[in-house]
Design an enzyme around this catalytic site. Structure first.
Site, short mmCIF file in Angstrom:
data_model
loop_
_atom_site.label_atom_id
_atom_site.label_comp_id
_atom_site.label_asym_id
_atom_site.label_seq_id
_atom_site.Cartn_x
_atom_site.Cartn_y
_atom_site.Cartn_z
CE LYS A 112 -1.43 6.52 -0.23
NZ LYS A 112 -1.74 7.83 0.41
CE LYS A 140 3.91 7.20 1.94
NZ LYS A 140 2.99 7.67 0.87
#
EC number: 4.2.3.153
Length: 237
Positions: free
Chosen positions: A27, A85
């Site tokens: 991320k 995600k």
């Protein structure tokens, strides 16, 4: 309960792997709670991660733009992500969230039938105008996703438990499991909260800050000793 650790680069990924993370979650905190990293970073981390470990990639705190988000999903899958995600930040209700997720699932499976798709909402959704977190299990199920997740949108030191109490989190997990899906919980989770999350039926716990030196997700760096400590705790439950 699986331990998901969120590195931002290859150096942190190595620390997460050496510490025993179950899922390496790529991320970029500079772009938000579920900020997206660059395709080449995902690709490099997938190449360096053992085949028996899963690599996850966040698509971002996404807007209500199904086409844009679907294109991001394609990029993450092509870059080697096993999990993708989707932070349903710009979707205000069930219908908008469902439209985004249906298209993400369709896109992901165009490239890899085995990819795991995660619909992620926010415990503090009211602070950013996002879809109610308790709608996320239904969104995930109806769209064909595999996991329902809750994180926090605003990273200001408050944790998941500041916005969802034990009863509400238990309902989230129960609803998710009724649909035959797995649940994932994150949001500035502390070491001392791990046992409670396990008791509540969480399948995957997402952590960055607690795995960093000094406990700071932004200025700190993931260290294998911190990851190993968290892993040992998770295995003891």
């Amino acid at each position: 309960m699986l331990l998901l650790i969120s590195p931002i680069n290859t150096q942190e990924a190595r620390e997460a792997i050496d510490g025993g993370a179950d899922i390496v979650d790529v991320k970029n905190p500079k772009e938000g709670s579920l900020g997206a990293n660059f395709p080449w970073v995902i690709k490099k981390i997938r190449e360096m991660t053992p085949n028996d470990l899963q690599v996850s990639a966040t698509l971002g705190d996404v807007p209500y733009k199904p086409g844009t988000v679907s294109l991001a999903a394609a990029g993450a899958v092509v870059s080697g992500a096993d999990y993708i995600k989707v932070g349903l930040y710009g979707t205000k209700n069930y219908s908008e969230a469902l439209e985004v997720m249906e298209n993400v699932v369709k896109t992901a499976h165009e490239f890899n039938d085995n990819v795991t798709v995660v619909a992620a909402g926010y415990a503090d959704a009211h602070r950013v105008g996002a879809v109610d977190p308790l709608d996320i299990p239904r969104v995930a199920a109806d769209s064909g996703a595999d996991l329902a997740m809750v994180d926090t949108a605003v990273k200001d030191g408050k944790t998941l438990f500041d916005f969802m109490n034990e009863e509400t989190l238990s309902k989230f997990n129960e609803d998710t499991h009724k649909y035959g899906l797995q649940s994932a919980l994150a949001g500035s989770v502390k070491e001392e909260q791990l046992s409670l999350l396990a008791d509540l039926g969480c399948d995957v716990v997402g952590i960055r800050g607690a795995a960093c030196i000094g406990g700071d997700r932004n200025s700190g760096h993931i260290h294998h000793e911190a990851v190993a400590r968290l892993k040992k705790m998770v295995e003891s439950f």
